[in-house]
Design an enzyme around this catalytic site. Structure first.
Site, PDB file in Angstrom:
ATOM      1  CG  HIS A 163       6.425   6.842  18.209  1.00  0.00           C
ATOM      2  ND1 HIS A 163       7.216   7.926  17.889  1.00  0.00           N
ATOM      3  CD2 HIS A 163       5.639   6.627  17.123  1.00  0.00           C
ATOM      4  CE1 HIS A 163       6.914   8.356  16.674  1.00  0.00           C
ATOM      5  NE2 HIS A 163       5.963   7.581  16.185  1.00  0.00           N
ATOM      6  CG  ASP A 370      10.866   6.392  27.549  1.00  0.00           C
ATOM      7  OD1 ASP A 370      10.006   6.274  26.648  1.00  0.00           O
ATOM      8  OD2 ASP A 370      11.039   7.442  28.187  1.00  0.00           O
TER       9      ASP A 370
END
Length: 463
Positions: A163, A370
């Site tokens: 992720h 991110d």
């Protein structure tokens, strides 16, 4: 033998948190966070099992059924929590995978705890998975599990999804046990990443093991392992239903009045993490107020900072710096009853977050690095009337999917300032067209599509 399942998710945390009321009664409530939001509908739809840590230390609760899922808690001792989770996972791997925004630390006793806990997760998955089942392992805390599980259960179809970003080769090579991590991931049949660059970095590293990748595949011990990007998304239907809820819409109006009155609201919603760019954001906002380009009479910044890893020194120091800067801004530019920055250091439930999304004129998503950032997609999904504006860091996975956002390099404070002003001053008609196009993409690429595409590529058996 306990009941076995055709579909098993293995993640560091269960999708629920235990709560104890004033009478000592225990119950479970949905955990916050993007991973839970993305995965829970998938597990529930398949009536599968979810293996994860339940929080706390000592003995784990007994496995239990909840919301159409079988939840299997994993125990952690206090030392394992310190070494596996706060140490190896969050003080070594996390900063290294986020471009070493903070310097990673390397300790051998952390690595041993990481290996031991990964083995525990693998053994639980081997016990719960039915013959030929699909096991989907998630994220950076469990990178050794695929190979461990394959050794225990070679009959399984094993997928792994990361992720967070996967780092460039030069950074990954700093890991003292990089070979074990690579071999751990190569135990999967399919290794998924948020962006194509992550898959490319991973495949380049397999050369270090004497392997020769071709395209998105590499042969390992006679097996073909595929590495590919699968950009994660959100449950759009849930977001739209919540956005239409009269109670939430009324709460949004109330928040607008409480937080700003007639003022326009900029909103940031982040875990309190050094990768999220909160300090850069505050600096840009303070300079705009100091220069008179923004006025406290007209605009307010709402910053939700969800508590995170506060036993780790870097996070405690970040909190101190952020709170000091908020105090400075409010002291210099605030008026009685009118604060320039509303700083909210707490977790919020889905309903309150939706109300904040609806109240905000501008969503500010400016991480330094991110993997995806689902907050950006949630904001877009919630704006069913195509209003609002999104300021989005170039260093998020979401930026590649949402080019209509006001893109920004968060390291560039002057660029941040220009993006804030542009988002506030762009005519409503243009903002509406930008949001409409972003919503089209997010609605067409929801979490269900993400899961289907990953599981189809993995070769999930029917029904």
């Amino acid at each position: 033998m306990s009941e076995q399942y055709r579909f098993v998710v293995v993640a560091n945390r269960l999708p629920v948190d235990e709560i104890v009321d004033d009478d000592g009664k225990r119950a479970w409530t949905r955990s916050p966070g993007g991973l839970v939001s993305a995965l829970q509908p998938t597990v529930r739809a398949r009536r599968g099992a979810w293996i994860g840590w339940a929080g706390g230390t000592g003995e784990a609760p007994e496995p239990f059924a909840l919301d159409g899922m079988w939840l299997h808690p994993i125990a952690l001792t206090q030392q394992e929590l310190d070494h596996y989770y706060e140490g190896e996972s969050n003080a070594t791997i996390w900063p290294l995978y986020h471009d070493a925004v903070e310097t990673p630390a390397f300790h051998r006793h952390w690595r041993e705890a990481y290996r031991r806990v990964n083995q525990r997760f693998a053994e639980a998955a081997a016990e719960l998975a039915a013959p030929g089942a699909v096991v989907w392992v998630h994220d950076y805390q469990l990178q050794l599990v695929p190979a461990m599980l394959r050794e225990l259960r070679p009959d399984l179809r094993i997928g792994f999804f990361l992720h967070i970003p996967f780092p460039p080769v030069e950074l990954f090579m700093q890991l003292p046990w990089r070979t074990q991590i690579l071999k751990g991931l190569l135990g999967a049949d399919l290794v998924g990443f948020q962006r194509p660059g992550g898959a490319e970095n991973f495949l380049r590293l397999t050369h270090n093991l004497g392997l020769e990748p071709e395209g998105d595949r590499v042969v390992v011990d006679g097996r073909t392992v595929t590495a590919r990007a699968f950009p994660i998304s959100i449950d759009v239907d849930e977001m739209e239903k919540l956005a239409a809820d009269p109670h939430i819409r009324q709460r949004a109006k109330q928040l607008s009045e409480e937080l700003g009155g007639h003022r326009r609201l900029l909103l940031g919603v982040d875990r309190l993490d050094y990768t999220k760019g909160i300090e850069h954001r505050l600096k840009a906002y303070r300079e705009l107020l100091a220069e008179g380009r923004l006025s406290n009479q007209d605009v307010a910044l709402v910053q939700v900072a969800t508590p995170s890893r506060l036993r780790v020194a870097q996070y405690r120091q970040l909190r101190e710096r952020v709170e000091r800067e908020v105090g400075r801004i409010n002291g210099e530019f605030g008026e009685v009853g009118l604060a320039p920055v509303h700083y909210l250091f707490r977790s919020y439930d889905r309903e309150e977050l939706l109300a904040l999304y609806l109240a905000a004129d501008v969503m500010v998503v400016t991480p330094l690095r991110d993997g995806m950032n689902l907050v950006a997609k949630e904001y877009v999904a919630a704006r069913t009337d195509n209003s609002g504006a999104l300021v989005l860091s170039e260093f998020t996975g979401a930026a590649a999917e949402l080019p209509e956002a006001f893109g920004v390099n968060p390291h560039d404070v002057d660029g941040l300032k220009e993006a804030f002003v542009a988002a506030l001053e762009t005519p409503a008609e243009e903002l509406g067209e930008r949001m409409r196009r972003m919503r089209e993409h997010v609605c067409a690429h929801d979490v269900g599509r993400w899961a289907r595409e990953f599981l189809d590529a993995l070769g999930e058996p029917p029904g």
